[in-house]
Design a protein around this motif. Structure first.
Motif, PDB file in Angstrom:
ATOM      1  N   GLU A  40      28.323  31.804 -10.727  1.00 36.65           N
ATOM      2  CA  GLU A  40      29.497  30.151 -10.899  1.00 36.65           C
ATOM      3  C   GLU A  40      29.057  29.264  -9.913  1.00 36.65           C
ATOM      4  O   GLU A  40      29.243  28.299  -9.419  1.00 36.65           O
ATOM      5  N   CYS A  41      27.792  29.845  -9.020  1.00 36.25           N
ATOM      6  CA  CYS A  41      27.121  29.043  -8.462  1.00 36.25           C
ATOM      7  C   CYS A  41      25.998  28.269  -8.630  1.00 36.25           C
ATOM      8  O   CYS A  41      25.618  27.055  -7.766  1.00 36.25           O
ATOM      9  N   LEU A  42      25.945  28.519  -9.689  1.00 36.35           N
ATOM     10  CA  LEU A  42      24.382  27.316 -10.287  1.00 36.35           C
ATOM     11  C   LEU A  42      24.667  25.680 -10.694  1.00 36.35           C
ATOM     12  O   LEU A  42      24.010  25.487 -10.143  1.00 36.35           O
ATOM     13  N   PRO A  43      26.092  25.149 -10.644  1.00 36.14           N
ATOM     14  CA  PRO A  43      25.590  24.087 -10.821  1.00 36.14           C
ATOM     15  C   PRO A  43      25.783  23.261  -9.196  1.00 36.14           C
ATOM     16  O   PRO A  43      25.174  22.232  -9.068  1.00 36.14           O
ATOM     17  N   ALA A  44      26.233  24.546  -7.990  1.00 39.19           N
ATOM     18  CA  ALA A  44      26.343  23.668  -6.414  1.00 39.19           C
ATOM     19  C   ALA A  44      24.606  24.087  -6.897  1.00 39.19           C
ATOM     20  O   ALA A  44      24.761  23.420  -5.103  1.00 39.19           O
ATOM     21  N   VAL A  45      23.738  24.759  -7.086  1.00 37.35           N
ATOM     22  CA  VAL A  45      22.585  24.231  -6.675  1.00 37.35           C
ATOM     23  C   VAL A  45      21.326  24.134  -7.421  1.00 37.35           C
ATOM     24  O   VAL A  45      20.172  24.275  -7.176  1.00 37.35           O
ATOM     25  N   SER A  46      21.750  23.234  -8.412  1.00 37.43           N
ATOM     26  CA  SER A  46      20.762  22.886  -9.489  1.00 37.43           C
ATOM     27  C   SER A  46      21.456  20.710  -9.473  1.00 37.43           C
ATOM     28  O   SER A  46      22.543  20.815  -9.346  1.00 37.43           O
ATOM     29  N   GLY A  47      20.500  20.589  -9.773  1.00 33.21           N
ATOM     30  CA  GLY A  47      20.792  18.728 -10.290  1.00 33.21           C
ATOM     31  C   GLY A  47      20.476  17.985  -8.871  1.00 33.21           C
ATOM     32  O   GLY A  47      20.429  19.161  -7.820  1.00 33.21           O
TER      33      GLY A  47
END
Length: 107
Positions: A40-47
């Motif tokens: 669930e946290c992946l979008p907030a820590v990548s890009g």
């Protein structure tokens, strides 16, 4: 020597769990958190311009063993995860990092 070997082995295990998680395998638990919830946290820590963490991300993260997760930040770039962003998540979620968990660069 034994301590270094066990730390390397632990990092290899974490990498294998992360590969399984990214590959869509069934969830496992690492650092007191289910890897499917950690996803669930992946979008907030990548890009380059990540969104703020979701409520689901924060709920999962704040139940995790943050000291344990801190030990594996060096493995995160292999999965497209920015370690500085990952280490900033607890504060964004209303928590804090363990005192001995250094952030190399602020996001």
């Amino acid at each position: 020597m034994a301590r270094t070997s066990s730390k390397v082995l632990a990092q290899v295990v974490v990498v294998m769990v992360l590969i399984a998680m990214v590959g869509g395998a069934s969830a496992a638990t690492i650092c007191n958190i289910d890897t499917s919830k950690l996803a669930e946290c992946l979008p907030a820590v990548s890009g380059r311009s990540p969104p703020p963490p979701t409520k689901a991300c924060c709920t999962a993260l704040l139940s995790a063993d943050l000291h344990c997760l801190c030990n594996y930040k060096s493995a995160l770039p292999a999965f497209g995860i920015n370690p500085a962003l990952a280490m900033a998540l607890p504060k964004k979620c209303g928590g804090s990092l363990p005192p001995n968990c250094k952030v190399d660069a602020e996001p």
